[in-house]
Design an enzyme around this catalytic site. Sequence first.
Site: not given
Ligand code: NMX
Ligand code: MLT
Length: 606
Positions: A410, A440, A486, A495, A541
Amino acid sequence: MTFQGLELEHSSCFKAYRDLSARDPLTISFKAKYFGLVSQNAKRPNSKDRSVFRILYPRFSLVCLLRVVEGQNWKYCVINLPQPALFTNVICSPFAVLYNFVHHTQTQQLYFILFFLLDLHQAPDSLVFEFWIMVFFRSVSAFSRLRSRVGQQSSLSNSVRWLQMQSSTDMDLKSQLQELIPEQQDRLKKLKSEHGKVQLGNITVDMVIGGMRGMTGLLWETSLLDADEGIRFRGLTIPECQKVLPAAPSGAEPLPEGLLWLLLTGKVPSKEQVEALSKDLASRAAVPDYVYNAIDALPSTAHPMTQFASGVMALQVQSEFQKAYESGIHKSKFWEPTYEDCLNLIARVPVVAAYIYRRMYKNGDSIPSDKSLDYGANFSHMLGFDDEKMKELMRLYITIHSDHEGGNVSAHTGHLVGSALSDPYLSFAAALNGLAGPLHGLANQEVLLWIKSVVEECGENISKEQLKEYVWKTLNSGKVVPGYGHGVLRKTDPRYVCQREFALKHLPDDPLFQLVSKLYEVVPPVLTELGKVKNPWPNVDAHSGVLLNHYGLTEARYYTVLFGVSRSLGICSQLIWDRALGLALERPKSVTMDWLEAHCKKASSG
Ligand code: NMX
Ligand code: MLT
């Protein structure tokens, strides 16, 4: 040589200056402070060490003068002095006076003249004298600001009004920014001219394919994220913000207005400044009818984030920036209409958001705003929640979700769109569309829905073993566990921690909070076992939904709108600085797979 843990380099220069300062410390310190003979290259000591003089004019890179406490006494010393002391003292001072005289504002020129005179007359070595001098110059500064204001408002005629204006300048966020901006513009110019070619790291193919993870590529002033420690807003951690930012009279959590002041100025505001900003925001909060009509044009079943982004787009009709741009405003003034748009936007988004909530879930029965309430409490009130604890939660919620440095989807989107000189409404609406994605901001909705699905399937008193099975079931069906992981953080999100503390204090027996606590024990080992997740710990979250649910805001689909209201504070603060600093159009280079393959082939053969 060490003074209170501060390593002083160039000890010979230091000695030379210490000798001089022993004779006439006042003159030298004033010279450094007001003639601009200070260096940004100087090692800054621990910022908590209040005994060290603030470096006021980092313009003229010759020496840095610090005031250090040694026992009971003040000592003046100079570090990072490349030239012989005599050269700096005798030859550069007049030059610096001239340089500063030409480059500074009228008020600062007054300082220079007076200190130059002081210098000639060998000011007495007395701290009391220094104090009175400071008082005098602060008055000169206030008087000068006042005079320029009076110039703009010629109807003012008596000194009583003058005094009122003097204090209102300190209370006025825009005036504060006006003072800060030239300093920061110079700082950026210097950074670019002196260090523009310094490398910040190597770009790898992984980074290009992997969403630019770990690639430093953005300037973002309002906050900085450390992978282990979490977010700092202008250098302050969340617990520090909870300690130093003003709270509501009946509360303990920071008022979001205080956080906004901090994000914009880098300074912790006083209670009075926060109150003034709160009133300013309340006075800007009127939302035109066509905004409600635009929202009403959508079915009430439309996702609340779709309605919210549409409402923000409709607010754009009143953009001051767009108007000013169309009438040919000079680029040096871009930040001013941006400021107006941003403050208006921040003031209006809770009204729009509350309208959407009441439209969707309370039969369109809107609640008018209560101008006597602070920003967070008023938002809670307009949503229909007048419980004092919910108001406290809202203040905390808005504070902690506001900003997370510049690279998150964002914030980055807002900055990117703003870099095309799209006004703050267009930029923020774009940011909201990024926030609405499940990886996100939508994750807060997903977390509560997922937790509720656990309860539905297994009941509230689910065992850790059953919970583990449920987590694996989610993973095996190709879904993520929402609220965990993350892009940057590698430890539990602070947080999350502060929301957990809030829950322990106010709702320790809530069954969903207890489930969230159980998940904290179960999920990280499972994600670690999965083998590919870089951060198995919970993010912001993972916790917010159960708190809101506890106080009656049970509609999970709405949660990302709350995140969006809060994020307006961070994104808008940075947008103002983007325009004040004249940051460039964002336009990174992209390449094709063909290009990457050819490049890698060449690199491996060479
Ligand atoms: N559950 C399952 N798989 C996960 C998760 C999770 N919570 N977190 C990471 N992975 C997987 C990810 O999908 C990836 O798989 P693949 O190689 O098959 O694509 C692998 O682990 C490596 O990912 P990372 O490098 O650890 O994480 P990345 O930086 O790519 O993504 C998020 C970060 C936040 C997108 C990821 O951790 C996620 O999808 N979390 C769940 C959704 C979430 O809670 N998002 C909110 C973030 C905070 N916000 O408010 O924005
Ligand atoms: C945020 O607050 O924007 C989330 O934790 C996602 C991020 O920092 O990448």
